[in-house]
Design an enzyme around this catalytic site. Structure first.
Site, PDB file in Angstrom:
ATOM      1  CB  CYS A 167      71.740  64.007 -78.953  1.00 56.15           C
ATOM      2  SG  CYS A 167      72.905  62.639 -78.975  1.00 56.15           S
TER       3      CYS A 167
ATOM      4  CB  CYS B 267      69.505  60.441 -72.710  1.00 60.47           C
ATOM      5  SG  CYS B 267      68.833  60.293 -74.369  1.00 60.47           S
TER       6      CYS B 267
ATOM      7  CB  CYS C  45      74.031  59.971 -72.515  1.00 63.26           C
ATOM      8  SG  CYS C  45      75.077  59.647 -73.951  1.00 63.26           S
TER       9      CYS C  45
ATOM     10  NE  ARG D 166      79.640  55.451 -77.311  1.00 65.48           N
ATOM     11  CZ  ARG D 166      78.733  54.742 -77.989  1.00 65.48           C
ATOM     12  NH1 ARG D 166      77.700  55.324 -78.550  1.00 65.48           N
ATOM     13  NH2 ARG D 166      78.878  53.427 -78.094  1.00 65.48           N
TER      14      ARG D 166
HETATM   15  C1  PLP Z   1      77.157  47.108 -78.370  1.00 65.74           C
HETATM   16  C2  PLP Z   1      78.242  47.276 -79.301  1.00 65.74           C
HETATM   17  C3  PLP Z   1      78.209  46.670 -80.561  1.00 65.74           C
HETATM   18  C4  PLP Z   1      77.032  45.860 -81.042  1.00 65.74           C
HETATM   19  O1  PLP Z   1      76.825  44.715 -80.292  1.00 65.74           O
HETATM   20  P1  PLP Z   1      75.568  43.791 -80.615  1.00 65.74           P
HETATM   21  O2  PLP Z   1      75.621  42.781 -79.535  1.00 65.74           O
HETATM   22  O3  PLP Z   1      75.785  43.229 -81.979  1.00 65.74           O
HETATM   23  O4  PLP Z   1      74.357  44.641 -80.589  1.00 65.74           O
HETATM   24  C5  PLP Z   1      79.276  46.845 -81.388  1.00 65.74           C
HETATM   25  N1  PLP Z   1      80.359  47.560 -81.019  1.00 65.74           N
HETATM   26  C6  PLP Z   1      80.411  48.170 -79.819  1.00 65.74           C
HETATM   27  C7  PLP Z   1      81.606  48.940 -79.464  1.00 65.74           C
HETATM   28  C8  PLP Z   1      79.348  48.041 -78.919  1.00 65.74           C
HETATM   29  O5  PLP Z   1      79.418  48.655 -77.735  1.00 65.74           O
HETATM   30  S1  SF4 Z   2      71.745  58.108 -75.102  1.00 69.32           S
HETATM   31 FE1  SF4 Z   2      73.331  59.682 -75.461  1.00 69.32          FE
HETATM   32  S2  SF4 Z   2      73.931  59.415 -77.596  1.00 69.32           S
HETATM   33 FE2  SF4 Z   2      71.950  58.376 -77.327  1.00 69.32          FE
HETATM   34  S3  SF4 Z   2      70.400  59.887 -77.881  1.00 69.32           S
HETATM   35 FE3  SF4 Z   2      70.694  60.002 -75.664  1.00 69.32          FE
HETATM   36  S4  SF4 Z   2      72.218  61.615 -75.373  1.00 69.32           S
HETATM   37 FE4  SF4 Z   2      72.319  61.004 -77.524  1.00 69.32          FE
END
Ligand code: PLP
Ligand code: SF4
Length: 360
Positions: free
Chosen positions: A132, A136, A139, A141
């Site tokens: 990125c 953030c 985040c 992840r």
């Molecule tokens: C959030 C998410 C989606 C999308 O979900 P929507 O409800 O359609 O926005 C798809 N796959 C994963 C793994 C997610 O975490």
């Molecule tokens: S939330 Fe995580 S993956 Fe999304 S822009 Fe921010 S740092 Fe990158």
């Protein structure tokens, strides 16, 4: 293009040496001049060495990066500035009483091939990169930040394409990350095009925070490429009304003009937007941009984000007040994500509970 009431800011370019306004508007300049080291951070904010010392511990675990543009939204005098809180490393990320877990949604367990999360039958999520331009602090992840993804990016992405091609139940692919707009543009075009050419794939979706943290990345060339991969939806993440600037308004407008619907997924963050007025101004501002408030996420119990987590009842109170006061087009769905295939669970206001007034 009509831009009303968006934050017209004066950016002091002197912070960045001898640059021109054209440099500032160039995303490559923005990317190249990110602040990613403690000495640079200390220099920009004028931090004392006592302040910097504890940040070394944080930065050793969770790296940081900020674009000059996103930094320019911060009021340097205010240590609890809501933009600063989102990108500035905080000792609380590594010092806590109860921490979360690296992967509370158990995404890793739902990956048939590396980087592809298939949690819902009809759609899947491709973690196209872990990079990125601004990290953030909240985040979900964070666990992936430091990891080395395969160096042969195209092979990594190709395995995902092959999996999708062999799974006829998938009709939508969400290309996310990290930020997929950090990928080389022709590689991204190849990836999107390969997915789109699969007969059972109806729709693509991009998840990117570029309109918020580096809106200059949304160029005419990029829009032309995305446009050629339609139907494509674009989800971004504005969390605070002060992120709605002239620059970000322009980025969203360019996507919209390219026929790409733009939606927003906010995260409810303590000290950033856990307040009715802030949330109302955010959704009103988004609506003025024709950006649809789609989700408001309860912050997941991710390791290193404990200090951002709000009480669900507080989130519900904010949503209930929005529900009663603002246009239906401005209402995001408040959801809490749960592990594995549990998925996103909507949290509804209490409004319809008949005996609510007697409940307490
Ligand atoms: C959030 C998410 C989606 C999308 O979900 P929507 O409800 O359609 O926005 C798809 N796959 C994963 C793994 C997610 O975490
Ligand atoms: S939330 Fe995580 S993956 Fe999304 S822009 Fe921010 S740092 Fe990158």
């Amino acid at each position: 293009m009509r831009i009303m009431n968006f934050n017209k800011r004066k950016v002091d370019l002197k912070n960045w040496g001898a640059i021109s306004a054209a440099d500032w508007k160039n995303w490559e300049w923005q990317a190249k001049n990110r602040i990613r080291t403690l000495p640079k951070l200390a220099g920009y904010f004028g931090l004392s060495s006592e302040t910097v010392q504890p940040l070394k511990t944080v930065a050793g675990v969770y790296h940081f990066s900020m674009t000059p543009y996103y930094l320019s939204l911060i009021n340097k005098e205010d240590e609890s500035d809501p933009i600063r809180r989102q990108c500035f490393p905080d000792i609380k990320e590594v010092q806590f009483t109860i921490d979360g877990v690296p992967d509370p949604l158990e995404e890793e367990a739902c990956m048939p091939v590396p980087g592809l999360v298939h949690r819902y039958a009809d759609r899947c999520l491709a973690i196209a990169t872990n990079r990125c331009v601004t990290y953030c602090r909240h985040c979900n992840r964070k666990r992936m930040w430091g990891k080395n993804l395969p160096t042969r990016q195209k092979d990594y992405l190709k395995r995902m394409v092959d999996y999708v091609a062999s799974s006829p139940v998938i009709r939508e692919v969400i290309v996310s990350g990290g930020d997929p707009l950090t990928l080389n543009e022709s590689l991204l075009d190849w990836f999107l095009g390969s997915l789109r050419s699969i007969r059972h794939v109806d729709v693509l979706r991009i998840g990117s925070r570029m309109p918020v943290v580096m809106p200059m990345r949304i160029t005419h060339d990029l829009c032309r490429m995305l446009r050629s991969n339609r139907p494509l939806w674009f989800n971004t993440q504005f969390n605070h009304p002060r992120e709605l600037t002239m620059e970000s308004a322009r980025a969203c407008d360019m996507l919209l003009e390219a026929g790409i619907p733009v939606s927003n997924q906010s995260v409810l963050l303590k000290g950033v937007n856990d307040d009715y007025e802030v949330m109302r101004d955010l959704v009103y501002g988004l609506q003025r941009l024709s950006v649809r408030p789609y989700y408001l996420f309860q912050c997941d119990p991710v390791a290193g984000t404990d200090h951002f987590r709000c009480d669900i009842l507080k989130g519900m109170a904010i949503i209930e007040k929005l529900w009663l006061n603002v246009s239906g087009l401005c209402l995001p769905r408040y959801v809490i994500d749960s592990p594995g295939r549990g998925g996103k669970i909507p949290i509804q206001p209490f409004s319809l509970l008949a005996d609510r007034s007697q409940a307490h």
